[in-house]
Design a protein around this motif. Structure first.
Motif, PDB file in Angstrom:
ATOM      1  N   UNK A 146      11.790  10.064   3.840  1.00 50.75           N
ATOM      2  CA  UNK A 146      11.472  11.233   3.437  1.00 50.75           C
ATOM      3  C   UNK A 146      10.489  11.540   2.385  1.00 50.75           C
ATOM      4  N   UNK A 147       9.322  12.386   2.795  1.00 53.16           N
ATOM      5  CA  UNK A 147       8.294  12.574   1.687  1.00 53.16           C
ATOM      6  C   UNK A 147       8.439  13.187   0.576  1.00 53.16           C
ATOM      7  N   UNK A 180       3.473  -1.103   3.933  1.00 53.41           N
ATOM      8  CA  UNK A 180       2.911   0.239   4.383  1.00 53.41           C
ATOM      9  C   UNK A 180       3.509   1.443   4.278  1.00 53.41           C
ATOM     10  N   UNK A 181       3.380   2.106   3.044  1.00 54.20           N
ATOM     11  CA  UNK A 181       4.078   3.196   2.813  1.00 54.20           C
ATOM     12  C   UNK A 181       3.384   4.575   3.085  1.00 54.20           C
ATOM     13  N   UNK A 182       3.315   5.404   4.099  1.00 53.39           N
ATOM     14  CA  UNK A 182       2.436   6.406   4.330  1.00 53.39           C
ATOM     15  C   UNK A 182       3.200   7.753   4.206  1.00 53.39           C
ATOM     16  N   UNK A 183       4.298   7.692   3.360  1.00 52.11           N
ATOM     17  CA  UNK A 183       5.042   9.048   3.264  1.00 52.11           C
ATOM     18  C   UNK A 183       4.284   9.874   2.241  1.00 52.11           C
ATOM     19  N   UNK A 221       0.810  -1.082   0.204  1.00 50.70           N
ATOM     20  CA  UNK A 221      -0.021   0.149  -0.040  1.00 50.70           C
ATOM     21  C   UNK A 221       0.844   1.009  -0.059  1.00 50.70           C
ATOM     22  N   UNK A 222       0.926   2.019  -1.129  1.00 49.18           N
ATOM     23  CA  UNK A 222       1.796   3.059  -1.312  1.00 49.18           C
ATOM     24  C   UNK A 222       1.300   4.134  -2.160  1.00 49.18           C
ATOM     25  N   UNK A 223       1.912   5.079  -2.305  1.00 45.48           N
ATOM     26  CA  UNK A 223       1.451   6.291  -2.957  1.00 45.48           C
ATOM     27  C   UNK A 223       0.600   7.287  -2.613  1.00 45.48           C
ATOM     28  N   UNK A 228       6.354   2.703   6.756  1.00 41.05           N
ATOM     29  CA  UNK A 228       7.302   3.911   6.443  1.00 41.05           C
ATOM     30  C   UNK A 228       6.380   4.992   6.651  1.00 41.05           C
ATOM     31  N   UNK A 229       6.724   6.009   7.260  1.00 37.47           N
ATOM     32  CA  UNK A 229       6.083   7.310   7.518  1.00 37.47           C
ATOM     33  C   UNK A 229       6.824   8.584   7.060  1.00 37.47           C
ATOM     34  N   UNK A 230       6.178   9.576   6.931  1.00 34.99           N
ATOM     35  CA  UNK A 230       6.826  11.009   6.657  1.00 34.99           C
ATOM     36  C   UNK A 230       7.694  11.431   7.781  1.00 34.99           C
ATOM     37  N   UNK A 231       8.913  12.273   7.486  1.00 40.15           N
ATOM     38  CA  UNK A 231       9.714  12.815   8.650  1.00 40.15           C
ATOM     39  C   UNK A 231       8.907  13.921   9.681  1.00 40.15           C
ATOM     40  N   UNK A 232       7.955  14.257   9.203  1.00 43.15           N
ATOM     41  CA  UNK A 232       7.028  15.306  10.153  1.00 43.15           C
ATOM     42  C   UNK A 232       6.077  14.905  10.703  1.00 43.15           C
TER      43      UNK A 232
END
Length: 228
Positions: free
Chosen positions: A203-204, A127-130, A106-108, A153-157
């Motif tokens: 990094x998003x 699971x890519x939440x970036x 699950x990405x994008x 994976x999550x965004x840095x913020x």
């Protein structure tokens, strides 16, 4: 020596400047150049002066007319709790990702629900939440890996928390604290049985776009300077 006589403490502006003080001023000047508040000549002149400044007061002169010199530091905010409050997240998942002798990704650009369940049995789940859209401030990812691999994976913020463990496996979630008190919090809960569960920042695209835009503006200012 007369102990009754005490030397008055030096004013803050008279204190000797440290390398960290000079670096802080250089960062402010670099941002001002990128925002178009300073020309390339003004930036170079002020940076040179800041590097040669001896006191904090001398450094302040170079940013006195910039907004950063008048901004107050935001008060510290409490770190995100290790677990969401009881009843804050529904028990039923908004989405299930299952990989049995297979892979599920699950990405994008997608809308993240409040609860996501991931099961990897002799398979892998990513699971890519970036780049995801966070409609809720708290997101729980329940991850169960049996002879499999689950990566989150999550965004840095955003803030990231993990609660779980491994049984002859690896459960590793990197704790992340956002500087924004209103930033989303992603909780990764679960177990790794002879498998692997990982949660890490990534990094998003939005962050990368901001950095690229600033760099392009700096490059444009420098080209205009050298073309003269």
């Amino acid at each position: 020596m007369d102990l009754q006589k005490q030397t008055a403490p030096a004013a803050a502006t008279e204190l000797r400047a440290s390398d960290a003080d000079r670096d802080r001023i250089a960062d402010i000047l670099r941002d001002a150049l990128a925002e178009g508040r300073l020309t390339a000549e003004e930036h170079a002149e002020r940076v040179e002066g800041a590097l040669g400044a001896k006191t904090v007061g001398e450094l302040d002169v170079f940013i006195r007319d910039l907004p950063a010199a008048h901004q107050r530091h935001a008060p510290p905010h409490a770190a995100a709790p290790n677990r969401p409050p009881a009843g804050a997240i529904p028990a039923d998942p908004d989405e299930n990702l299952v990989a049995i002798f297979s892979a599920s990704v699950r990405k994008g650009r997608w809308r993240a629900g409040r609860r996501i369940h991931a099961y990897a049995i002799f398979g892998s789940v990513e699971i890519d939440l970036s780049e995801a859209l966070f409609e809720y401030r708290q997101v729980v990812v329940k991850a169960i890996s049996v002879f499999g691999n689950i990566e989150v994976h999550v965004p840095e913020n955003v803030s990231l928390r993990g609660t779980g463990g491994g049984v002859l496996g690896n459960f590793e979630v990197e704790t992340l604290d956002s500087t924004d008190p209103d930033a989303p919090v992603v909780y990764v809960d679960g177990w790794a049985v002879l498998g692997n569960v990982e949660g890490r920042p990534k990094r998003g695209r939005i962050i990368a776009d901001i950095l690229d835009r600033v760099q392009r503006k700096v490059d444009k200012s420098m080209r205009r300077h050298f073309d003269r």
